[in-house]
Design an enzyme around this catalytic site. Structure first.
Site, short mmCIF file in Angstrom:
data_model
loop_
_atom_site.label_atom_id
_atom_site.label_comp_id
_atom_site.label_asym_id
_atom_site.label_seq_id
_atom_site.Cartn_x
_atom_site.Cartn_y
_atom_site.Cartn_z
N HIS A 89 0.66 -1.36 0.45
CA HIS A 89 -0.35 0.36 -0.23
C HIS A 89 0.57 1.72 -0.35
CE1 HIS A 89 -3.89 1.51 1.64
NE2 HIS A 89 -3.57 2.06 0.50
N GLY A 139 -1.79 -2.84 3.65
CA GLY A 139 -1.31 -2.17 4.13
C GLY A 139 -0.10 -3.10 5.08
N PHE A 150 -4.82 4.16 11.74
CA PHE A 150 -5.77 3.81 10.48
C PHE A 150 -4.86 3.66 9.78
CE2 PHE A 150 -9.90 3.64 13.43
CZ PHE A 150 -9.76 2.18 14.05
N GLU A 151 -5.15 2.76 8.97
CA GLU A 151 -4.51 2.70 7.23
C GLU A 151 -5.13 3.86 6.59
OE1 GLU A 151 -3.72 -1.08 5.81
OE2 GLU A 151 -3.69 -0.12 3.90
N GLY A 152 -6.21 4.11 6.46
CA GLY A 152 -6.92 4.79 5.55
C GLY A 152 -6.34 6.65 5.77
#
Lengths: 323, 260, 323, 260
Positions: free
Chosen positions: C126, D138, D57-59
């Site tokens: 990512h 991720g 958080f990845e977002g």
């Protein structure tokens, strides 16, 4: 220029970061307490740029605390760096441009200290300064870029600047060493007691500097509640866990500007320029005595600048909101 | 302060530079402008004929409107952001040059040489300078990455065969030396002075006079230059500043902060 | 994986950018007109992430326009990429994660097309996706990083991933090739007719994608005046000169969410998952026929989702503002 | 759905994982949490004993508060941002891992091997997979850059000698192979399952049982593992979930979206 410890090795960077208390905790303190977080010999990065959001109150505190041997870096250095040299706090300024400002001519203080080899003015291109902080913020040892090649600026950095051929395109690239300052001084319009900071207007290099540094001291026009921060989390620009000290200090950039709050104190800057024109050293010493060593407090310093000057700067500063 | 004159109109050298430089810009262009003459010239162009010209400032501003009489002290203060389309970090506004979004970089100059290299770092030897100047700022980045216009006073001490120090690279040592140094894009496009408009030979990259300011001779230009100039086959004389141009300029800078 | 044209050579990137009309001009058009800016074979980057700010209306228009052979990239791919495969528009998805969403199990459509080698799912970490776009945005041919090393993900990319030893620290680094998409599709809450966009909440990779791409199509919940943009320039996230088309399309991410405006249409996403569980191909074709090919307009598409569903998604969406 | 039981209290395997994983966290830590059990476990820790634990958080969210009953469908939607301290781009939140600001990465796992490598990409041969899984997200970044906790169901088909594909590197081939591959920092710290808590031998980096879940024997753990496990010299049995822990969990996830 020596490459020795130019870039912090990754393991060291990680160890240093791990050792920091990064929990959500209050860290409000006075200018004097925050000054203790800066050690002699530290590399101190200054937020803001030129006459804007200069962390002047914290610089004032460091000069009063008689720090020594600091290396100072900034995107563009102005009178605050003159004073760091003249006070003996620093002998090494890393920046892309160093003078009080175009409208005052070339800084006599900068010229005195650099031309007489009393201090080093280490020159990088402006984008290179930004990319060095950005690489430091990202945890990578260098950033590739396409400037400083073929110039005296690049050449003069010696091993500080490397080049390589891109393995994807065959293009020639400059490699800029990451910069992870020991301490960052950043002034913001508002933050909470944990150090979550919201910055209005021009951001300069402050976000990268905060993320790159090993310690961050925030001065702020106003401390707001954490609940207020949590109402608009997409306005937060610096996260609390990068921050080690929060100092509330109003008009904390005087005589420079703070976006949306006050513009530069032009008459005072004229006075400084005038004082340092004839005899740069004596002028700067007189200035330091009057505005740095004599005042009892930041409010006392501001009162020496004058209430009229403060009100005028604030009136002009708010013009971005309501004109 | 030199006064220039044409048909009953008096103007300063800085005003002349602003007007001539403004005329080099085109509507719809994106111009990365320095403080002083560049800022004023770009704003003048917007007011005269290029309403959709976009100005970028190094402090991190895209497409502001300059408020007449409230000129910023540099390109890094809040006055630069009035009515802007966007404000962004310094590094990112400079990266727009590298990404290629900018048509023209526009700066002043302290010292220039025959290949258009600029010096704003050291007068004399860099290790033992006679004068330490303020340095590159964004100059090195702008000149390395995009097509440049430089506006400066035409004096022999400023127009030297080789600059003491290359702060902002022009064509370096001429011919293909710029590309070979790792700078394949951009280059010095025009030099505007109070005496002439200059470009650079396509082959050798030596400075070449393209046009003369009103009332100026070739000899005057050469006499005020520290190296041998090339002259274009067809050297024209440019139209002197028009009344509207000067009026707009004086409305923008009523205190003559940058046009004295 | 071939490195051929993996990274756009710098001269080509500069030429392409120079050729664009970057002046301040109006560029408002319809979905159908904007679809014409996408050519068969283009690399199309999708903004948003997973179920968030997916540029669904524009994807809907591309599928209806029967585009072919698009390579699609996104930080995390969801049902929109299922449909790009099932419609035949794309046979190549570049992403870090590809499935409708954890709560619906592994996407049957993704599995069908990739396991049967009808399509390529090119997997990057990512952060690597993000750094590839960022390098593209910065005009550099690669970004150094410290992940994908020692993994199958990195290994499988072959020459797509290079490594080097840092000349400053001696550390081993991965070099990620810059990604400059031909077209970026990005949905925003509001922008002006020139394309100055202000994004609330989660930004994902959209800012870098916009800066990296060679063309940008913005869809927006609402077009606001340029004067409104100029009141808060520090809220602008995408500058007009990167933008080639502005399309106003309300509820333009349905059935996904748009921060602060509507949450995902969960029941509809359940229906899609249900339709594609038994027979992924037939289910997806039926879904496309019903929701993509039959509707006369985007409003007609929304009416097939149902007024109740729209109202419910919007009620939930506004919760970030007023709960 | 397996039901577990202790002293009259019944709970699911997922609830057990949440409780046990939560107990591994410390107040003041910064935890990068995936969706499902990781998110719930971190939130449980905040509610029980770690009020100053920060969840990322990845977002792109720093320090949100999870609203009970409004769990996000992934870590990339607006529900993840409620009452957050900061929202930032995805690339930048992931870069916090690389810069070193994160104490613990916390993920679920589909397949794991004796060296703690995780596979979420391919079941079978990557070129001709039996199942194409959704991929790394991720995961590769988190596992490459920080100390990891993995929570997963303990099944023989999931605990394999060598994963089919290394999506997220653990200790790779053991000993110093991780550092030699260019990953000097982080590594798999703890694996929490419904049967046991495991770590890795300091020397060989092979998986080692540190503690057993309540009512579970060493043999049960070994029988459900596809490779030979090491056992710590002092294997303890952990305290089963307490009523308060389960009550908090069920308040957070009343629909049992992630704890069924």
């Amino acid at each position: 220029m020596s490459t020795q410890s130019l870039v912090t090795p990754y393991r060291k960077l990680r160890e240093d970061t791990l050792a920091r208390d990064r929990g959500l905790r209050e860290k409000v303190m006075s200018l004097e307490e925050a000054a203790k977080l800066v050690s002699d010999g530290d590399h101190v990065a200054l937020g803001g740029c030129h006459l804007s959001r200069t962390p002047y109150a914290m610089i004032w505190a460091l000069i009063r605390a008689r720090k020594q041997n600091l290396t100072v870096s900034r995107s563009i250095a102005s009178s605050e760096s003159d004073l760091l040299l003249a006070s003996g706090v620093s002998r090494h300024v890393v920046t892309s441009w160093f003078s009080q400002g175009l409208i005052w001519g070339v800084s006599k203080v900068m010229r005195h200290y650099t031309e007489n080899k009393l201090a080093v003015f280490e020159e990088w291109s402006h984008m290179s300064m930004g990319l060095r902080y950005r690489a430091g913020a990202m945890g990578i040892p260098f950033m590739p870029s396409r400037t400083m090649l073929g110039s005296g600026v690049g050449e003069r950095l010696g091993d500080g600047l490397k080049t390589m051929t891109c393995p994807f395109t065959g293009e020639e690239l400059a490699l800029l060493p990451a910069l992870n300052p020991d301490v960052a001084l950043i002034h913001v319009q508002r933050c909470d007691a944990y150090g979550n900071a919201q910055l209005d207007g021009l951001q300069f290099m402050d976000l990268d500097i905060a993320m790159a540094a090993k310690r961050v001291i925030l001065t702020t026009e106003r401390i707001i509640s954490n609940e207020q921060i949590r109402r608009t989390p997409d306005q937060t620009r610096i996260p609390f866990f990068t921050v080690d000290a929060v100092v509330e200090v109003q008009i904390g950039c005087a005589p420079h500007e703070c976006y949306g709050v006050y513009e530069p104190f032009f008459s005072h800057l004229d006075e400084y320029a005038h004082m340092t024109t004839e005899d740069a050293v004596k002028g700067a010493q007189d200035y330091l005595a009057r505005y740095y060593y004599e005042p009892k407090s930041w409010a006392d310093y501001l009162s020496k600048l004058g209430m009229d000057a403060v009100l005028d700067a604030c009136r002009r500063g708010r013009s971005v909101h309501n004109d | 302060m030199t006064k220039h004159q044409s048909g009953g109109t008096t103007y300063t050298a800085s005003e002349l530079l602003c007007v001539m430089a403004a005329r080099l810009l085109k509507d719809g262009q994106t111009v990365f402008a320095g403080i002083g003459v560049p800022l004023l010239a770009a704003t003048l162009a917007q007011h005269q004929f290029a309403p959709h010209l976009t100005i970028l400032f190094e402090g991190g501003t895209i497409g502001p409107r300059i408020v007449p009489g409230e000129l910023p002290p540099s390109t890094n203060e809040q006055r630069c952001t009035r009515y802007a389309n966007m404000v962004l970090p310094i590094t990112d506004v400079l990266l727009l040059l590298q990404r290629g979004y900018v048509d023209i970089g526009f700066m002043g100059g302290a010292q220039i040489d025959r290949f258009g290299n600029l010096n704003s770092s050291f007068i004399g030897d860099a290790d033992n300078p006679k004068t330490r100047l303020p340095g590159t700022g964004g100059g090195n980045d702008i000149s390395s990455l995009t097509n440049m216009i430089v506006a400066m006073k035409h004096e022999k001490r400023r127009f030297v065969p080789d600059v003491d120090f290359i702060t902002s690279p022009g064509w370096i040592r001429g011919r293909r030396s710029r590309a070979e140094a790792g700078l394949p894009e951009g280059g010095l496009w025009r030099v505007v002075t109070d005496l002439a408009l200059m470009g650079f030979d396509e082959e050798t990259r030596e400075m070449k006079v393209l046009a003369l300011q009103h009332g100026v001779t070739r000899e005057q230009v050469q006499d005020n230059t520290g190296f041998k100039l090339l002259f274009d086959r067809k050297v024209e004389t440019v139209e002197p500043p028009r009344k509207e141009e000067l009026a707009t300029l004086r409305r923008l800078d009523p205190d003559r902060r940058f046009t004295a």
